[in-house]
Scaffold this motif. Sequence first.
Motif, PDB file in Angstrom:
ATOM      1  N   VAL A   1       0.810  -1.299  -0.006  1.00 45.94           N
ATOM      2  CA  VAL A   1       0.138   0.024   0.158  1.00 45.94           C
ATOM      3  C   VAL A   1       0.965   1.272  -0.064  1.00 45.94           C
ATOM      4  O   VAL A   1       1.815   1.418   0.826  1.00 45.94           O
ATOM      5  CB  VAL A   1      -0.767   0.141   1.249  1.00 45.94           C
ATOM      6  CG1 VAL A   1      -1.788   1.199   1.397  1.00 45.94           C
ATOM      7  CG2 VAL A   1      -1.786  -1.177   1.467  1.00 45.94           C
ATOM      8  N   GLY A   2       0.645   2.125  -0.792  1.00 46.15           N
ATOM      9  CA  GLY A   2       1.365   3.294  -0.948  1.00 46.15           C
ATOM     10  C   GLY A   2       2.611   3.303  -1.538  1.00 46.15           C
ATOM     11  O   GLY A   2       3.054   2.244  -2.196  1.00 46.15           O
ATOM     12  N   GLU A   3       3.320   4.528  -1.765  1.00 48.10           N
ATOM     13  CA  GLU A   3       4.572   4.784  -2.519  1.00 48.10           C
ATOM     14  C   GLU A   3       5.227   5.930  -2.051  1.00 48.10           C
ATOM     15  O   GLU A   3       4.463   7.015  -1.512  1.00 48.10           O
ATOM     16  CB  GLU A   3       4.077   4.854  -3.932  1.00 48.10           C
ATOM     17  CG  GLU A   3       5.398   4.706  -4.816  1.00 48.10           C
ATOM     18  CD  GLU A   3       5.073   4.786  -6.377  1.00 48.10           C
ATOM     19  OE1 GLU A   3       6.041   5.194  -7.094  1.00 48.10           O
ATOM     20  OE2 GLU A   3       3.945   4.390  -6.736  1.00 48.10           O
ATOM     21  N   ILE A   4       6.318   6.093  -1.992  1.00 47.81           N
ATOM     22  CA  ILE A   4       7.201   7.072  -1.325  1.00 47.81           C
ATOM     23  C   ILE A   4       8.276   7.580  -2.701  1.00 47.81           C
ATOM     24  O   ILE A   4       8.817   6.735  -3.161  1.00 47.81           O
ATOM     25  CB  ILE A   4       7.886   7.119  -0.174  1.00 47.81           C
ATOM     26  CG1 ILE A   4       7.020   6.813   0.890  1.00 47.81           C
ATOM     27  CG2 ILE A   4       8.715   8.261   0.265  1.00 47.81           C
ATOM     28  CD1 ILE A   4       7.708   6.273   2.280  1.00 47.81           C
ATOM     29  N   ILE A   5       8.121   8.867  -2.929  1.00 45.72           N
ATOM     30  CA  ILE A   5       9.014   9.430  -4.142  1.00 45.72           C
ATOM     31  C   ILE A   5       9.833  10.469  -3.300  1.00 45.72           C
ATOM     32  O   ILE A   5       9.471  11.561  -2.728  1.00 45.72           O
ATOM     33  CB  ILE A   5       8.055   9.901  -5.154  1.00 45.72           C
ATOM     34  CG1 ILE A   5       7.138   8.970  -5.630  1.00 45.72           C
ATOM     35  CG2 ILE A   5       9.216  10.730  -6.285  1.00 45.72           C
ATOM     36  CD1 ILE A   5       6.194   9.434  -6.676  1.00 45.72           C
TER      37      ILE A   5
ATOM     38  N   LYS B   1      -3.101   6.025   4.162  1.00 43.56           N
ATOM     39  CA  LYS B   1      -2.733   4.732   4.653  1.00 43.56           C
ATOM     40  C   LYS B   1      -1.194   4.566   5.230  1.00 43.56           C
ATOM     41  O   LYS B   1      -0.851   3.611   5.961  1.00 43.56           O
ATOM     42  CB  LYS B   1      -2.709   3.731   3.383  1.00 43.56           C
ATOM     43  CG  LYS B   1      -4.203   3.708   2.892  1.00 43.56           C
ATOM     44  CD  LYS B   1      -4.295   2.580   1.939  1.00 43.56           C
ATOM     45  CE  LYS B   1      -5.957   2.359   1.452  1.00 43.56           C
ATOM     46  NZ  LYS B   1      -6.699   3.366   1.727  1.00 43.56           N
ATOM     47  N   LEU B   2      -0.598   5.592   4.950  1.00 45.71           N
ATOM     48  CA  LEU B   2       0.917   5.633   5.411  1.00 45.71           C
ATOM     49  C   LEU B   2       1.572   6.560   6.485  1.00 45.71           C
ATOM     50  O   LEU B   2       2.409   6.394   7.140  1.00 45.71           O
ATOM     51  CB  LEU B   2       1.810   5.824   4.176  1.00 45.71           C
ATOM     52  CG  LEU B   2       1.794   4.734   3.279  1.00 45.71           C
ATOM     53  CD1 LEU B   2       2.923   5.068   1.820  1.00 45.71           C
ATOM     54  CD2 LEU B   2       2.340   3.536   3.744  1.00 45.71           C
ATOM     55  N   LEU B   3       0.655   7.531   6.476  1.00 45.48           N
ATOM     56  CA  LEU B   3       0.834   8.518   7.655  1.00 45.48           C
ATOM     57  C   LEU B   3      -0.244   8.477   8.821  1.00 45.48           C
ATOM     58  O   LEU B   3      -1.442   8.292   8.331  1.00 45.48           O
ATOM     59  CB  LEU B   3       0.991   9.852   7.015  1.00 45.48           C
ATOM     60  CG  LEU B   3       1.757  10.111   6.015  1.00 45.48           C
ATOM     61  CD1 LEU B   3       1.859  11.560   5.344  1.00 45.48           C
ATOM     62  CD2 LEU B   3       3.287   9.975   6.686  1.00 45.48           C
ATOM     63  N   ARG B   4       0.120   8.842   9.971  1.00 47.71           N
ATOM     64  CA  ARG B   4      -0.729   8.986  10.957  1.00 47.71           C
ATOM     65  C   ARG B   4      -1.879  10.072  10.696  1.00 47.71           C
ATOM     66  O   ARG B   4      -1.791  11.125  10.004  1.00 47.71           O
ATOM     67  CB  ARG B   4      -0.199   9.391  12.161  1.00 47.71           C
ATOM     68  CG  ARG B   4       0.566   8.151  12.628  1.00 47.71           C
ATOM     69  CD  ARG B   4       1.350   8.505  14.127  1.00 47.71           C
ATOM     70  NE  ARG B   4       2.200   7.590  14.565  1.00 47.71           N
ATOM     71  CZ  ARG B   4       3.359   7.635  14.584  1.00 47.71           C
ATOM     72  NH1 ARG B   4       4.140   8.690  13.982  1.00 47.71           N
ATOM     73  NH2 ARG B   4       4.075   6.436  14.833  1.00 47.71           N
ATOM     74  N   SER B   5      -3.143   9.832  11.001  1.00 46.39           N
ATOM     75  CA  SER B   5      -4.233  10.765  10.758  1.00 46.39           C
ATOM     76  C   SER B   5      -4.113  12.160  11.456  1.00 46.39           C
ATOM     77  O   SER B   5      -4.394  13.053  10.757  1.00 46.39           O
ATOM     78  CB  SER B   5      -5.762  10.409  11.154  1.00 46.39           C
ATOM     79  OG  SER B   5      -5.728   9.875  12.403  1.00 46.39           O
ATOM     80  N   ASP B   6      -3.361  12.129  12.645  1.00 47.61           N
ATOM     81  CA  ASP B   6      -3.128  13.428  13.314  1.00 47.61           C
ATOM     82  C   ASP B   6      -2.180  14.352  12.538  1.00 47.61           C
ATOM     83  O   ASP B   6      -2.202  15.370  12.592  1.00 47.61           O
ATOM     84  CB  ASP B   6      -2.734  13.094  14.907  1.00 47.61           C
ATOM     85  CG  ASP B   6      -1.711  12.315  15.024  1.00 47.61           C
ATOM     86  OD1 ASP B   6      -1.550  11.342  14.235  1.00 47.61           O
ATOM     87  OD2 ASP B   6      -1.014  12.626  15.830  1.00 47.61           O
ATOM     88  N   ASP B   7      -1.230  13.367  11.851  1.00 50.96           N
ATOM     89  CA  ASP B   7      -0.145  14.053  10.998  1.00 50.96           C
ATOM     90  C   ASP B   7      -0.854  14.936  10.149  1.00 50.96           C
ATOM     91  O   ASP B   7      -0.570  16.173   9.431  1.00 50.96           O
ATOM     92  CB  ASP B   7       0.901  13.340  10.806  1.00 50.96           C
ATOM     93  CG  ASP B   7       1.796  12.981  11.871  1.00 50.96           C
ATOM     94  OD1 ASP B   7       1.825  13.709  12.952  1.00 50.96           O
ATOM     95  OD2 ASP B   7       2.220  11.527  11.866  1.00 50.96           O
ATOM     96  N   LEU B   8      -1.753  14.152   9.093  1.00 48.33           N
ATOM     97  CA  LEU B   8      -2.427  14.624   8.191  1.00 48.33           C
ATOM     98  C   LEU B   8      -3.586  15.817   8.465  1.00 48.33           C
ATOM     99  O   LEU B   8      -3.636  16.817   7.830  1.00 48.33           O
ATOM    100  CB  LEU B   8      -3.243  13.496   7.465  1.00 48.33           C
ATOM    101  CG  LEU B   8      -2.345  12.532   6.653  1.00 48.33           C
ATOM    102  CD1 LEU B   8      -3.335  11.601   5.957  1.00 48.33           C
ATOM    103  CD2 LEU B   8      -1.706  13.183   5.674  1.00 48.33           C
TER     104      LEU B   8
END
Length: 79
Positions: free
Chosen positions: A38-42, A61-68
């Motif tokens: 799941v997901g990709e980092i560039i 899916k890759l970052l915490r919801s509180d960070d977003l």
Amino acid sequence: MHVRYDPEVDAAYLTVGREVQAGEAVAQVSEIRNPHGVGEIILDFDADGHLVGVEVLQASKLLRSDDLDRAQRISDESL
């Protein structure tokens, strides 16, 4: 570090160090896939090889919801 998030495409961009100026060349050199499929980092590098940014696809899916929640929304940016 500055984090921007576009919920429409579920992508986040983390600026590392100084912001890249319009028209400045950025060499995208590395793509990393999550081992869970799941997901990709560039990773974005400047012309001198310094890391300038990290794009996260499928960010929810890759970052915490509180960070977003703390990230600047792309739709909030003034043009």
